[in-house]
Write an enzyme that holds these catalytic residues in place. Structure first.
Site, PDB file in Angstrom:
ATOM      1  N   SER A 179     -12.883   2.373   7.701  1.00  0.00           N
ATOM      2  CA  SER A 179     -12.408   2.640   9.065  1.00  0.00           C
ATOM      3  C   SER A 179     -11.973   4.084   9.279  1.00  0.00           C
ATOM      4  CB  SER A 179     -11.267   1.683   9.438  1.00  0.00           C
ATOM      5  OG  SER A 179     -10.205   1.790   8.516  1.00  0.00           O
ATOM      6  N   HIS A 218      -6.738   5.241  10.622  1.00  0.00           N
ATOM      7  CA  HIS A 218      -7.554   5.429  11.824  1.00  0.00           C
ATOM      8  C   HIS A 218      -7.232   6.770  12.468  1.00  0.00           C
ATOM      9  CE1 HIS A 218      -7.956   0.777  12.480  1.00  0.00           C
ATOM     10  NE2 HIS A 218      -8.429   1.176  11.318  1.00  0.00           N
TER      11      HIS A 218
END
Length: 202
Positions: A127, A177
């Site tokens: 991610s 993220h």
């Protein structure tokens, strides 16, 4: 015609998806990919082992390990959508380098945040790198806004915030993220130069 079609295929993106899928299937066959101990033993990110134990390989290996089918499907779906749109415009070599920089950068930002909170979490997944490619997309949109029509900076900021912080469920490493996305934005500002001779599309 065949060569033109081949050039349109996002080779680097496809390669990353295939490698992630192979690693996941292999790990799933011989063990439980939802076991924290199993993930740790196979290269998950765990900052005490990285900074205190010298296991620097974890900064890379964790990017190709996923916890359960839903985890890998979500990440690879996002990577496929973003990569298909962006790789050709950005360039495969810059795309390859940026992917790794963002994956590593996201894990480092997450690790430093954990240090400040006196925590140490086992984490896995692509991610950070995927959100880095999202950051690249935002810079592309911003740099090509004159060709695409009016795209306001506040709208891009809102889109950035929604993507990075949109999933705040327990267990989701949103700091990775954020770190990955910030690294992607930085890399794209340095490496990406719009082509003035054609209209930009995403």
């Amino acid at each position: 015609m065949y060569n033109e079609r081949m050039r349109d295929i996002p080779i680097i993106t496809a390669g990353f998806i295939i490698i992630n899928a192979i690693v996941f299937l292999g790990m799933e066959i011989i063990g439980d990919t939802e076991s924290t101990l199993y993930l740790y033993e196979h290269g998950a990110m765990y900052w005490p082992d990285v900074f205190e134990g010298g296991q620097w390989y974890r900064l890379i290996t964790h990017m190709f390990i996923h916890s359960g089918a839903e985890h890998i499907l979500n990440n690879m779906f996002m990577l496929g959508i973003l990569g298909y749109q962006i790789e050709k415009e950005y360039g495969p070599i810059k795309y390859f380098i940026t992917y790794f920089v963002c994956g590593i950068g996201g894990s480092l930002i997450s690790a430093f945040a954990e240090m400040q909170m006196n925590e140490a979490v086992v984490s896995v997944g692509a991610s950070g790198a995927v959100f880095g490619i999202f950051g690249v997309m935002l810079v592309m949109i911003f740099k090509n806004r004159n060709q695409m029509g009016h795209v306001s900076t506040p709208r891009l900021i809102i889109l950035f915030a929604l993507m990075v912080f949109g999933n705040m469920e327990e267990g989701v490493d949103w700091m990775a993220h954020l770190g990955g996305a910030m690294a992607g934005v930085t890399m794209a500002y340095i490496l990406y130069h719009p082509k003035d001779d054609k209209r930009f599309y995403l």
